[in-house]
Design an enzyme around this catalytic site. Structure first.
Site, PDB file in Angstrom:
ATOM      1  CG  HIS A  56      -0.419   0.148   2.536  1.00 23.82           C
ATOM      2  ND1 HIS A  56      -0.210   1.377   3.122  1.00 23.82           N
ATOM      3  CD2 HIS A  56      -0.025  -0.765   3.460  1.00 23.82           C
ATOM      4  CE1 HIS A  56       0.273   1.212   4.350  1.00 23.82           C
ATOM      5  NE2 HIS A  56       0.396  -0.082   4.576  1.00 23.82           N
ATOM      6  CD  GLU A 198      -2.874  -1.174   5.299  1.00 27.69           C
ATOM      7  OE1 GLU A 198      -2.692  -2.213   5.945  1.00 27.69           O
ATOM      8  OE2 GLU A 198      -2.586  -0.032   5.760  1.00 27.69           O
TER       9      GLU A 198
END
Length: 335
Positions: A56, A198
């Protein structure tokens, strides 16, 4: 890595890091797409079923929720940030998308020099920029403006240790870039995915897999180090960490066995990770498409979700070597 860590891009505000990644990747792979949610997907064609590697690109941060009469800025957190990690931290506030102003996170007691006898609450925090309410508004700062931790990545003690903001998960992004550089040597079809949001709910992972159908997936993320408190099961400088379990995910045992075998064959240190809290993009990926075998390989980091995380480059290079071998000889997944 330090350049990646210095890019300002909190969850929901990933434009800068995505643009930076695309420039770095373009010389090695031009097959890049950005999906509707903002995930960056890099595709390397190959034979057989596809594999998916994920890191992420967003980071934890803050957001203005009120401009006080005295010019201080009340803030809300983006992602899980401990109040203690915020106190007296320098922050940068982007204005007009081109430059920033600096501020410092404080409380009324800290500002006035009073003795602090108990931990402040999140709602006690504010950002002091030295500017008045009118001056801030003239600069375009308003409710909803992002507030980022200061960019100041540098070495700590030796060149093995790197410290700075956004180690979670610019370390994973760095590892993906290094693997993309080697991608022509991999026989299979590989999707390298840089996800968004995320830190606020694993949302990018959930949407990124929608148009993909990987045989298996590997998430590259950081894990909390515990070498300072004497536990020593996730120690900086002792190799990458294979996450077997976290609070919501059990990793695929077949993938784990393959990774362990590679580490043993290559004589690379590999630390086991078992945790009762936190989770990663692996949660939603593993539950997609009727179930995708997924595991997590990462590196330990001290002071995670703060303005100054600490990682060891040896752990990062060891993790890259393990994943490189996994992609050169992709496993057949068993249950």
């Amino acid at each position: 890595l330090m350049a990646l860590m210095n890019v300002l891009s909190t969850s929901g505000h990933e434009n800068a890091i995505r643009s930076y990644l695309m420039k770095k990747i373009k010389p090695y792979c031009k097959d890049m797409t950005v999906d509707k949610f903002g995930n960056l997907i890099v595709h390397k064609k190959g034979k057989g079923k596809s594999m998916m590697l994920v890191a992420h690109m967003d980071e934890v941060g803050l957001m203005v929720n009120k401009i006080n009469v005295d010019g201080t800025l009340k803030i809300s957190s983006i992602g899980g940030i401990d109040t203690l990690a915020c106190l007296n931290q320098k922050v940068l506030i982007p204005i007009n998308g081109k430059k920033t102003i600096m501020g410092v996170i404080s409380t009324s007691k800290l500002s006035s020099g009073e003795t602090i006898t108990e931990l402040p609450k999140k709602e006690d925090l504010f950002v002091d920029t030295g500017l008045s309410k009118i001056e801030l508004q003239e600069l375009g700062i308003e409710v909803g403006t992002f507030v980022e931790f200061e960019k100041r990545a540098h070495y700590l003690g030796s060149k093995d240790y790197i410290m700075g903001k956004a180690a979670d998960d610019r370390v994973g992004c760095f590892m993906l870039i290094e693997l993309i550089k080697k991608a022509k040597k991999y026989p299979g079809e590989v999707y390298f995915v840089f996800t968004v949001q995320e830190e606020v709910g694993l949302y990018g992972a959930k949407t990124s897999v929608y148009n993909l159908d990987p045989e298996w997936a590997l998430v590259i993320d950081v894990l909390d180090a515990n070498d300072i408190n004497g536990d020593m099961t996730r120690t900086l400088g002792k190799g990458s960490v294979l996450s077997i379990m976290d609070s919501q995910t059990l990793s695929n045992s077949c993938l784990n066995d393959n990774i362990k075998a590679i580490a043993k064959k290559k004589k690379l240190s590999l630390q086991p990770g078992v945790s009762d809290f936190g989770t990663t993009d692996a949660l939603y990926i593993s539950l997609s498409k009727g179930g995708i075998p997924t595991t997590v390989l990462g590196v330990p980091v001290r002071n995670v979700h703060s303005g100054m995380g600490i990682v060891n480059s040896k752990d990062i290079l060891s993790g890259i070597a393990i994943i490189d071998e996994l992609l050169r000889h992709p496993p057949k997944i068993c249950l």
